[in-house]
Design a protein around this motif. Sequence first.
Motif, short mmCIF file in Angstrom:
data_model
loop_
_atom_site.label_atom_id
_atom_site.label_comp_id
_atom_site.label_asym_id
_atom_site.label_seq_id
_atom_site.Cartn_x
_atom_site.Cartn_y
_atom_site.Cartn_z
N GLN A 39 -46.27 28.12 10.36
CA GLN A 39 -45.13 28.55 11.14
C GLN A 39 -44.95 27.60 12.32
O GLN A 39 -45.83 27.50 13.17
N ALA A 40 -43.83 26.93 12.31
CA ALA A 40 -43.49 26.02 13.40
C ALA A 40 -42.74 26.80 14.48
O ALA A 40 -42.15 27.85 14.21
N PRO A 41 -42.74 26.31 15.71
CA PRO A 41 -42.04 27.01 16.80
C PRO A 41 -40.57 27.24 16.47
O PRO A 41 -39.87 26.32 16.04
N GLY A 42 -40.14 28.48 16.62
CA GLY A 42 -38.75 28.82 16.38
C GLY A 42 -38.35 28.94 14.93
O GLY A 42 -37.17 29.12 14.61
N LYS A 43 -39.33 28.84 14.04
CA LYS A 43 -39.04 28.92 12.60
C LYS A 43 -39.82 30.05 11.96
O LYS A 43 -40.80 30.53 12.50
N GLU A 44 -39.37 30.45 10.79
CA GLU A 44 -40.08 31.47 10.05
C GLU A 44 -41.32 30.89 9.39
O GLU A 44 -41.40 29.68 9.11
N ARG A 45 -42.27 31.74 9.11
CA ARG A 45 -43.47 31.31 8.41
C ARG A 45 -43.08 30.89 6.99
O ARG A 45 -42.28 31.54 6.32
N GLU A 46 -43.67 29.80 6.51
CA GLU A 46 -43.33 29.29 5.19
C GLU A 46 -44.58 29.01 4.37
O GLU A 46 -45.65 28.72 4.90
N PHE A 47 -44.39 29.12 3.08
CA PHE A 47 -45.45 28.84 2.12
C PHE A 47 -45.79 27.36 2.11
O PHE A 47 -44.90 26.51 2.17
N VAL A 48 -47.08 27.06 2.02
CA VAL A 48 -47.54 25.67 1.93
C VAL A 48 -48.20 25.41 0.57
O VAL A 48 -47.82 24.51 -0.16
N ALA A 49 -49.22 26.21 0.25
CA ALA A 49 -49.97 25.98 -0.98
C ALA A 49 -50.71 27.25 -1.37
O ALA A 49 -50.98 28.11 -0.52
N ALA A 50 -51.05 27.35 -2.65
CA ALA A 50 -51.81 28.49 -3.14
C ALA A 50 -52.75 28.04 -4.23
O ALA A 50 -52.50 27.04 -4.92
N ILE A 51 -53.83 28.79 -4.38
CA ILE A 51 -54.81 28.52 -5.45
C ILE A 51 -55.23 29.85 -6.03
O ILE A 51 -55.52 30.81 -5.32
N SER A 52 -55.26 29.90 -7.35
CA SER A 52 -55.55 31.17 -8.00
C SER A 52 -57.04 31.44 -8.07
O SER A 52 -57.88 30.53 -7.95
N ARG A 53 -57.41 32.67 -8.26
CA ARG A 53 -58.80 33.03 -8.53
C ARG A 53 -59.16 32.57 -9.93
O ARG A 53 -58.27 32.27 -10.74
N SER A 54 -60.39 32.48 -10.21
CA SER A 54 -61.01 32.17 -11.51
C SER A 54 -60.71 30.77 -12.03
O SER A 54 -61.61 29.97 -12.19
N ASN A 55 -59.47 30.41 -12.30
CA ASN A 55 -59.22 29.10 -12.92
C ASN A 55 -58.60 28.09 -11.98
O ASN A 55 -58.25 26.99 -12.40
N SER A 56 -58.45 28.46 -10.70
CA SER A 56 -57.99 27.53 -9.65
C SER A 56 -56.70 26.79 -9.99
O SER A 56 -56.60 25.58 -9.77
N ILE A 57 -55.76 27.50 -10.52
CA ILE A 57 -54.42 26.94 -10.66
C ILE A 57 -53.84 26.77 -9.26
O ILE A 57 -54.07 27.61 -8.39
N THR A 58 -53.12 25.67 -9.04
CA THR A 58 -52.56 25.41 -7.70
C THR A 58 -51.04 25.35 -7.73
O THR A 58 -50.42 25.09 -8.76
N ASP A 59 -50.47 25.58 -6.55
CA ASP A 59 -49.03 25.55 -6.36
C ASP A 59 -48.76 25.02 -4.97
O ASP A 59 -49.48 25.35 -4.03
N TYR A 60 -47.71 24.19 -4.84
CA TYR A 60 -47.42 23.56 -3.56
C TYR A 60 -45.93 23.65 -3.24
O TYR A 60 -45.08 23.57 -4.13
N ALA A 61 -45.64 23.75 -1.96
CA ALA A 61 -44.27 23.59 -1.51
C ALA A 61 -43.85 22.13 -1.72
O ALA A 61 -44.69 21.23 -1.61
N ASP A 62 -42.60 21.92 -2.00
CA ASP A 62 -42.12 20.56 -2.24
C ASP A 62 -42.38 19.64 -1.05
O ASP A 62 -42.65 18.45 -1.22
N SER A 63 -42.33 20.20 0.14
CA SER A 63 -42.46 19.39 1.35
C SER A 63 -43.86 18.81 1.53
O SER A 63 -44.05 17.86 2.30
N VAL A 64 -44.85 19.37 0.85
CA VAL A 64 -46.23 18.89 1.02
C VAL A 64 -46.83 18.36 -0.27
O VAL A 64 -47.95 17.83 -0.26
N LYS A 65 -46.10 18.50 -1.36
CA LYS A 65 -46.62 18.04 -2.65
C LYS A 65 -46.96 16.56 -2.58
O LYS A 65 -46.21 15.77 -2.00
N ASP A 66 -48.06 16.18 -3.16
CA ASP A 66 -48.57 14.80 -3.19
C ASP A 66 -49.17 14.36 -1.86
O ASP A 66 -49.67 13.24 -1.75
N ARG A 67 -49.13 15.19 -0.83
CA ARG A 67 -49.79 14.87 0.44
C ARG A 67 -50.92 15.85 0.75
O ARG A 67 -51.93 15.45 1.33
#
Length: 121
Positions: A39-67
């Motif tokens: 959450q940046a100042p003056g902005k809503e909280r936003e999703f960045v990344a997630a990782i699943s239990r057991s098989n560690s599948i990942t998901d990323y926001a476009d703004s951070v993908k590859d970084r």
Amino acid sequence: QVQLVESGGGLVQAGDSLRLSCTASGRSFSSYNMGWFRQAPGKEREFVAAISRSNSITDYADSVKDRFTISRDDAKNTVYLQMNSLKPEDTAVYYCAADRWYFKRNDYDYWGQGTQVTVSS
């Protein structure tokens, strides 16, 4: 129930790297899906990344993908967020979150207190 504590935030320059950690209490960490949000100042909280239990599948926001890379070490009850090529627009409070049932981008059950990341230009 799980309690989450983030660490690793700080002040860095654009282009630098930083690794955030989130350590969970309790014995069932491996059964939780984990996420990072910001959450940046003056902005809503936003999703960045997630990782699943057991098989560690990942998901990323476009703004951070590859970084950014999310990973977990269930033996240490810890989830990490490796952040490379940081930009000033990555400046925010970063939150760790846990959900017992779903791998998703919102509505997590448990939240940490947050850690500040500031990227100077």
